[in-house]
Design a protein around this motif. Structure first.
Motif, PDB file in Angstrom:
ATOM      1  N   TYR A  74       0.839  -1.204   0.000  1.00  0.00           N
ATOM      2  CA  TYR A  74       0.000   0.000   0.000  1.00  0.00           C
ATOM      3  C   TYR A  74       0.876   1.257   0.000  1.00  0.00           C
ATOM      4  O   TYR A  74       0.599   2.232  -0.700  1.00  0.00           O
ATOM      5  CB  TYR A  74      -0.947  -0.013   1.200  1.00  0.00           C
ATOM      6  N   GLY A  77       2.204   2.010  -3.328  1.00  0.00           N
ATOM      7  CA  GLY A  77       1.196   2.395  -4.304  1.00  0.00           C
ATOM      8  C   GLY A  77       0.793   1.276  -5.238  1.00  0.00           C
ATOM      9  O   GLY A  77       0.163   1.506  -6.265  1.00  0.00           O
ATOM     10  N   GLU A  80      -4.746  -0.085  -4.251  1.00  0.00           N
ATOM     11  CA  GLU A  80      -5.532   1.092  -3.882  1.00  0.00           C
ATOM     12  C   GLU A  80      -6.079   0.955  -2.466  1.00  0.00           C
ATOM     13  O   GLU A  80      -6.028  -0.122  -1.868  1.00  0.00           O
ATOM     14  CB  GLU A  80      -6.674   1.282  -4.874  1.00  0.00           C
ATOM     15  N   GLU A  81      -6.644   2.049  -1.980  1.00  0.00           N
ATOM     16  CA  GLU A  81      -7.115   2.096  -0.588  1.00  0.00           C
ATOM     17  C   GLU A  81      -8.219   1.079  -0.318  1.00  0.00           C
ATOM     18  O   GLU A  81      -8.192   0.389   0.702  1.00  0.00           O
ATOM     19  CB  GLU A  81      -7.604   3.503  -0.252  1.00  0.00           C
ATOM     20  N   GLN A  82      -9.198   0.965  -1.201  1.00  0.00           N
ATOM     21  CA  GLN A  82     -10.319   0.040  -0.972  1.00  0.00           C
ATOM     22  C   GLN A  82      -9.829  -1.415  -0.951  1.00  0.00           C
ATOM     23  O   GLN A  82     -10.252  -2.202  -0.123  1.00  0.00           O
ATOM     24  CB  GLN A  82     -11.399   0.231  -2.063  1.00  0.00           C
ATOM     25  N   GLU A  83      -8.925  -1.750  -1.865  1.00  0.00           N
ATOM     26  CA  GLU A  83      -8.363  -3.099  -1.892  1.00  0.00           C
ATOM     27  C   GLU A  83      -7.563  -3.365  -0.610  1.00  0.00           C
ATOM     28  O   GLU A  83      -7.619  -4.450  -0.032  1.00  0.00           O
ATOM     29  CB  GLU A  83      -7.483  -3.272  -3.121  1.00  0.00           C
TER      30      GLU A  83
END
Length: 94
Positions: A74, A77, A80-83
Motif C-alpha cells: 500500500y 502504491g 488502492e485504498e479500498q483493496e
C-alpha cells in the motif's frame, strides 16, 4: 449375630461388607475405570488447550507478516485504498 469387638461386623470377618472384603472386588474395577477415564479426559483437554495456544501463536505470526507485506504494498502504491481495506479485514478476520 454380633460376636464382639475385633471379629468383624455380623461375624463375617475383618470387614463390615462381609467375607473379608471380597464383596468390594467388582467396585475396585469400577473405581479404577473411573480414574482412568477422568485421567484421559484431563490429558486430552491439556493437549487440546496446548494445540489451541500453539495455533494462535502461529496464526498471529503469519497474520503479522501478511500485514507487513500488505502495508508495504500500500505504501508503494501497488494497491488502492479500498483493496487495502478489504485485504486487511480479511487478514484480521473481520
Amino acid at each position: 449375630m454380633w460376636r464382639g469387638y475385633g471379629c468383624g461386623f455380623f461375624g463375617y470377618g475383618p470387614n463390615f461388607i462381609g467375607r473379608g472384603g471380597f464383596d468390594l472386588f467388582p467396585y475396585w474395577y469400577i473405581m479404577v475405570g473411573i480414574k482412568v477415564v477422568v485421567g484421559l479426559i484431563v490429558l486430552f483437554a491439556a493437549i487440546y488447550v496446548a494445540k489451541l495456544l500453539i495455533n494462535k501463536t502461529y496464526t498471529r505470526n503469519i497474520s503479522g507478516k501478511a500485514l507487513e507485506i500488505l502495508n508495504e504494498r500500500y505504501a508503494k502504491g501497488e494497491i488502492e485504498e479500498q483493496e487495502y481495506i478489504n485485504k486487511k479485514k480479511k487478514i484480521l478476520g473481520y
